[in-house]
Design a protein around this motif. Structure first.
Motif, mmCIF file in Angstrom:
data_model
loop_
_atom_site.group_PDB
_atom_site.id
_atom_site.type_symbol
_atom_site.label_atom_id
_atom_site.label_comp_id
_atom_site.label_asym_id
_atom_site.label_seq_id
_atom_site.Cartn_x
_atom_site.Cartn_y
_atom_site.Cartn_z
ATOM 1 N N LEU A 119 66.856 28.656 29.949
ATOM 2 C CA LEU A 119 67.707 28.830 31.120
ATOM 3 C C LEU A 119 68.180 30.275 31.170
ATOM 4 C CD1 LEU A 119 68.884 26.832 33.297
ATOM 5 C CD2 LEU A 119 70.999 26.879 31.967
ATOM 6 N N ALA A 120 68.107 30.881 32.366
ATOM 7 C CA ALA A 120 68.563 32.261 32.556
ATOM 8 C C ALA A 120 70.006 32.258 33.039
ATOM 9 C CB ALA A 120 67.670 32.982 33.552
ATOM 10 N N SER A 121 70.870 32.994 32.363
ATOM 11 C CA SER A 121 72.274 33.053 32.756
ATOM 12 C C SER A 121 72.600 34.314 33.539
ATOM 13 C CB SER A 121 73.173 32.971 31.511
ATOM 14 O OG SER A 121 72.823 33.966 30.570
ATOM 15 N N GLU A 122 71.773 35.362 33.411
ATOM 16 C CA GLU A 122 71.935 36.589 34.184
ATOM 17 C C GLU A 122 70.555 37.024 34.645
ATOM 18 O OE1 GLU A 122 74.224 39.668 32.314
ATOM 19 O OE2 GLU A 122 75.513 38.235 31.277
ATOM 20 N N TYR A 123 70.535 37.960 35.605
ATOM 21 C CA TYR A 123 69.257 38.363 36.182
ATOM 22 C C TYR A 123 69.136 39.880 36.222
ATOM 23 C CZ TYR A 123 69.480 33.509 37.581
ATOM 24 O OH TYR A 123 69.609 32.153 37.560
ATOM 25 N N GLY A 124 67.893 40.352 36.410
ATOM 26 C CA GLY A 124 67.645 41.784 36.504
ATOM 27 C C GLY A 124 67.463 42.403 35.139
ATOM 28 N N VAL A 125 67.987 43.621 34.979
ATOM 29 C CA VAL A 125 67.817 44.365 33.727
ATOM 30 C C VAL A 125 68.470 43.632 32.562
ATOM 31 C CG1 VAL A 125 68.283 46.540 32.560
ATOM 32 C CG2 VAL A 125 67.714 46.542 34.988
ATOM 33 N N LYS A 126 69.587 42.952 32.835
ATOM 34 C CA LYS A 126 70.334 42.280 31.773
ATOM 35 C C LYS A 126 70.033 40.786 31.695
ATOM 36 C CE LYS A 126 74.246 45.472 32.020
ATOM 37 N NZ LYS A 126 75.725 45.591 32.199
ATOM 38 N N THR A 127 68.840 40.408 32.103
ATOM 39 C CA THR A 127 68.491 38.986 32.075
ATOM 40 C C THR A 127 68.644 38.417 30.665
ATOM 41 O OG1 THR A 127 66.925 39.248 33.879
ATOM 42 C CG2 THR A 127 66.670 37.293 32.504
ATOM 43 N N THR A 128 69.382 37.312 30.582
ATOM 44 C CA THR A 128 69.609 36.647 29.305
ATOM 45 C C THR A 128 69.040 35.239 29.373
ATOM 46 O OG1 THR A 128 71.653 37.894 28.957
ATOM 47 C CG2 THR A 128 71.342 35.905 27.634
ATOM 48 N N TRP A 129 68.137 34.924 28.448
ATOM 49 C CA TRP A 129 67.543 33.591 28.391
ATOM 50 C C TRP A 129 68.126 32.824 27.213
ATOM 51 C CZ3 TRP A 129 64.520 31.475 32.058
ATOM 52 C CH2 TRP A 129 63.892 32.334 32.963
ATOM 53 N N ARG A 130 68.396 31.544 27.443
ATOM 54 C CA ARG A 130 68.923 30.662 26.387
ATOM 55 C C ARG A 130 67.995 29.460 26.252
ATOM 56 N NH1 ARG A 130 72.482 26.268 26.888
ATOM 57 N NH2 ARG A 130 72.889 26.881 29.057
ATOM 58 N N ARG A 131 67.496 29.225 25.041
ATOM 59 C CA ARG A 131 66.609 28.089 24.835
ATOM 60 C C ARG A 131 67.413 26.797 24.829
ATOM 61 N NH1 ARG A 131 62.830 27.157 19.573
ATOM 62 N NH2 ARG A 131 64.799 26.361 18.730
ATOM 63 N N LEU A 132 66.947 25.840 25.650
ATOM 64 C CA LEU A 132 67.625 24.552 25.753
ATOM 65 C C LEU A 132 67.100 23.550 24.744
ATOM 66 C CD1 LEU A 132 67.736 24.191 29.645
ATOM 67 C CD2 LEU A 132 69.526 25.055 28.126
ATOM 68 N N PHE A 133 65.773 23.527 24.576
ATOM 69 C CA PHE A 133 65.183 22.600 23.609
ATOM 70 C C PHE A 133 63.733 22.978 23.359
ATOM 71 C CE2 PHE A 133 64.460 20.589 27.760
ATOM 72 C CZ PHE A 133 63.094 20.368 27.721
ATOM 73 N N ALA A 134 63.192 22.426 22.291
ATOM 74 C CA ALA A 134 61.770 22.544 21.968
ATOM 75 C C ALA A 134 61.314 21.218 21.382
ATOM 76 C CB ALA A 134 61.515 23.668 20.966
ATOM 77 N N VAL A 135 60.240 20.656 21.938
ATOM 78 C CA VAL A 135 59.724 19.372 21.457
ATOM 79 C C VAL A 135 58.204 19.476 21.338
ATOM 80 C CG1 VAL A 135 61.578 18.004 22.470
ATOM 81 C CG2 VAL A 135 59.512 18.439 23.799
ATOM 82 N N PRO A 136 57.604 18.697 20.437
ATOM 83 C CA PRO A 136 56.136 18.679 20.367
ATOM 84 C C PRO A 136 55.543 18.200 21.693
ATOM 85 C CG PRO A 136 57.097 17.666 18.416
ATOM 86 C CD PRO A 136 58.225 17.873 19.388
ATOM 87 N N VAL A 137 54.476 18.832 22.107
ATOM 88 C CA VAL A 137 53.863 18.519 23.397
ATOM 89 C C VAL A 137 53.415 17.065 23.471
ATOM 90 C CG1 VAL A 137 51.859 18.995 24.865
ATOM 91 C CG2 VAL A 137 53.192 20.872 23.936
ATOM 92 N N ASP A 138 52.938 16.517 22.354
ATOM 93 C CA ASP A 138 52.397 15.153 22.401
ATOM 94 C C ASP A 138 53.466 14.106 22.727
ATOM 95 O OD1 ASP A 138 53.802 15.180 20.028
ATOM 96 O OD2 ASP A 138 52.053 14.889 18.743
#
Length: 323
Positions: free
Chosen positions: A238-257
């Motif tokens: 999820l992106a909380s800011e945009y442009g030069v200062k774009t900050t991404w925060r990972r919400l989750f990671a799960v096995p594809v299967d």
């Protein structure tokens, strides 16, 4: 209600869904005039964008029949209000000979459609208003990109098509055309775009994905992606800011299967409860709501007597007019 100040009546009505407001046009002449006013449509849309408790996002599924899906209602277990059948738009006549080829974009409740006879149609599924556009010069058969957006500087909706060929010639040169709703015309962009029409800087994405799909969660940009090596893990950021200062925060990671994804699956949305909406195209169509924390799935069957590889798109219920 006649004793209430007009501004309070307007404020109350902006909380109501488009379907109810369209019915309320029959209450009296003053309400019909109010609800038909473009300024009221803007207030109604603004309320939907700013109030997190209002749910007006829908999934449009070009199956047979056509469906509008309230996926937040499905997430809450309200299955009685989840699926609504719609009639296909027809901007040319009143017969039923309309079929969606591609969804070319969606903005503020307006959906842009390329039908199977290569006509470009703008449609508001909430008001059922549709408008066939004059054909662009660009070829819409392959190697093209499109976008539909709102230009606040001119209070107008515009569609952009970038194609490597025109309808009559084949060329490696990129052609960019812009359609303006107010003037109902296409124009070809030569060289660079005018200053007022330049695109915002692209938002850099996390760079470790083998494939990535952009989506929305609330009013924030969201990206779903499979990690390298291909198909190992599935993540949402999820992106909380945009442009030069774009900050991404990972919400989750799960096995594809765990998600049972295939080449026809589409990640469409992240619900308020944190569930991923997956459209597993087929006959019938199957929508999946997957909760990564609880490792739980909900399935929603969509009737489909047509092409199993149907188109689907997210749109906002609104009163925005095409006139």
């Amino acid at each position: 209600m006649s004793k209430l100040p007009q501004e309070i009546i307007v404020d109350i009505l902006t909380y109501l869904p488009a379907k109810s407001l369209i019915k309320f046009k029959c209450v009296c002449r003053s309400w019909r005039s109010l609800i038909s006013d473009p300024q009221f449509a803007k207030l109604h849309l603004k309320r939907a964008h700013e109030d997190e408790n209002i749910n007006r996002q829908r999934l449009l599924i070009a199956a047979d029949p056509l469906y509008s899906v309230d996926f937040e209602a499905a997430s809450d277990g309200d299955h009685g209000n989840t699926l609504v059948k719609l009639s296909y738009p027809n901007a040319e006549s009143h017969n039923d000979s309309f079929a969606v080829g591609l969804f070319l974009g969606s903005c503020d409740g307006i959906v842009c459609i390329l039908n199977e006879v290569d006509s470009v149609v703008l449609w508001n599924p909430s008001t059922r208003e549709s408008k066939k556009l004059s054909g662009p010069r660009s070829s819409l058969h392959k190697d093209f990109s499109t976008g539909l957006g709102y230009d606040s500087s001119t209070d107008d909706y515009k569609m952009v098509i970038a194609s490597s060929a025109t309808a009559s010639t084949r060329s490696d040169q990129i052609m960019v055309e812009v359609f303006t709703l107010k003037t109902n015309t296409w124009r070809t962009v030569q060289g660079s775009l005018p200053e007022k029409e330049k695109f915002m800087e692209a938002v850099p994405l996390p760079n470790h994905f083998s494939t990535a799909v952009l989506s929305i969660s609330g009013n924030c940009l969201c990206v779903f992606g499979e990690l390298q090596p291909y198909g190992s893990y599935f993540e949402a950021w999820l992106a909380s800011e945009y442009g030069v200062k774009t900050t991404w925060r990972r919400l989750f990671a799960v096995p594809v299967d765990k998600l049972c994804l295939d080449c026809y699956s589409s990640e469409m949305w992240l619900t308020k409860k944190g569930e991923v909406l997956l459209d597993n195209h087929g006959n019938p169509g199957i929508l999946t709501l997957y909760h990564p924390v609880e490792d739980a799935k909900k399935f929603l069957k969509v009737e489909n007597d047509g092409d199993p590889f149907y188109e689907s798109a997210i749109y906002t219920e609104s009163l925005v007019s095409l006139c």
